[in-house]
Design an enzyme around this catalytic site. Structure first.
Site, mmCIF file in Angstrom:
data_model
loop_
_atom_site.group_PDB
_atom_site.id
_atom_site.type_symbol
_atom_site.label_atom_id
_atom_site.label_comp_id
_atom_site.label_asym_id
_atom_site.label_seq_id
_atom_site.Cartn_x
_atom_site.Cartn_y
_atom_site.Cartn_z
ATOM 1 C CD1 TRP A 63 -2.157 2.106 1.766
ATOM 2 C CD2 TRP A 63 -3.266 0.689 0.446
ATOM 3 N NE1 TRP A 63 -3.368 2.674 1.480
ATOM 4 C CE2 TRP A 63 -4.079 1.813 0.650
ATOM 5 C CE3 TRP A 63 -3.736 -0.336 -0.364
ATOM 6 C CZ2 TRP A 63 -5.329 1.958 0.096
ATOM 7 C CZ3 TRP A 63 -4.994 -0.210 -0.919
ATOM 8 C CH2 TRP A 63 -5.772 0.933 -0.684
ATOM 9 C CB ALA A 74 0.065 -0.813 7.734
ATOM 10 C CD1 TRP A 75 -5.346 -6.476 9.099
ATOM 11 C CD2 TRP A 75 -5.537 -4.743 10.494
ATOM 12 N NE1 TRP A 75 -6.182 -6.858 10.116
ATOM 13 C CE2 TRP A 75 -6.318 -5.796 10.991
ATOM 14 C CE3 TRP A 75 -5.499 -3.543 11.201
ATOM 15 C CZ2 TRP A 75 -7.048 -5.702 12.164
ATOM 16 C CZ3 TRP A 75 -6.241 -3.447 12.364
ATOM 17 C CH2 TRP A 75 -6.998 -4.520 12.835
ATOM 18 C CD GLU A 76 -3.140 -6.998 5.397
ATOM 19 O OE1 GLU A 76 -4.381 -7.037 5.384
ATOM 20 O OE2 GLU A 76 -2.486 -5.965 5.107
ATOM 21 C CB VAL A 81 -1.185 4.200 7.977
ATOM 22 C CG1 VAL A 81 -2.689 4.355 8.137
ATOM 23 C CG2 VAL A 81 -0.765 2.743 8.058
ATOM 24 C CB THR A 105 -13.130 6.616 7.592
ATOM 25 O OG1 THR A 105 -11.976 5.870 7.188
ATOM 26 C CG2 THR A 105 -14.003 6.922 6.379
ATOM 27 C CG HIS A 149 -9.276 2.113 7.478
ATOM 28 N ND1 HIS A 149 -9.674 0.834 7.795
ATOM 29 C CD2 HIS A 149 -8.221 1.989 6.655
ATOM 30 C CE1 HIS A 149 -8.892 -0.028 7.179
ATOM 31 N NE2 HIS A 149 -7.997 0.649 6.475
ATOM 32 C CG ASN A 195 6.336 0.853 14.049
ATOM 33 O OD1 ASN A 195 6.175 0.958 12.840
ATOM 34 N ND2 ASN A 195 5.396 1.150 14.914
ATOM 35 N NE ARG A 204 7.776 12.129 9.875
ATOM 36 C CZ ARG A 204 7.287 13.346 9.715
ATOM 37 N NH1 ARG A 204 6.871 13.742 8.534
ATOM 38 N NH2 ARG A 204 7.207 14.188 10.726
#
Length: 154
Positions: A23, A57-59, A82, A87, A89, A114, A128
């Protein structure tokens, strides 16, 4: 009283995993390139690290946990991006990703770094990912080498 700290030194036996989301590829690819460049610049060979791509990023924490359990890697680098939207989310993904990564590190004993950017705007991410604020991928790679070295001393 002795002080123990890690050194920015690549152990030739150390193996690293870079878990990166697909993503926001323009940003994440720059982070991955920064991490790979830093690892190579500090004496590692390309065979000493693997790059594993996940959808988002969720995975990342899920795959980090799988890798940590495998016992092959001395440190895991998490890279993603992200960007806040309209929203909630953003909060769910960014917060749970960070929480999941810390949990993997604490439960496995493998350093998990991280480098998942959680930013307000794409301009913040670009800054960044090789822009005016440096490259977070490079910073995470340096921290991963230091932590792997520190863990070997503890």
């Amino acid at each position: 009283m002795p002080e123990i700290s890690g050194e920015l030194r690549a152990d030739p036996q150390a193996r690293f995993a870079i878990v990166a989301s697909r993503w926001n590829p323009g940003i994440v690819d720059a982070l991955v390139e920064g991490a790979q460049r830093a690892l190579l610049a500090h004496g590692l060979v390309a065979a000493a690290f693997d790059t594993i791509r996940v959808p988002g990023a969720w995975e990342i924490p899920q795959v980090a946990q799988c890798l940590a359990r495998g016992g092959k890697y001395h440190a895991i680098l998490a890279l993603g991006c992200v960007v806040r939207g309209d929203t909630r989310h953003y909060e769910h993904v960014a917060d749970e990703c960070a929480r999941g990564l810390m949990r993997v590190a604490l439960e496995s004993g493998v350093p998990v770094l991280n480098g998942v950017l959680a930013v307000e705007r794409m301009d913040d991410a670009r800054a960044r990912a090789g822009g005016t604020r440096g490259n977070k991928g490079e910073e995470v790679a340096l921290a991963a080498m230091e932590m792997a070295n520190l863990y070997s001393r503890l």
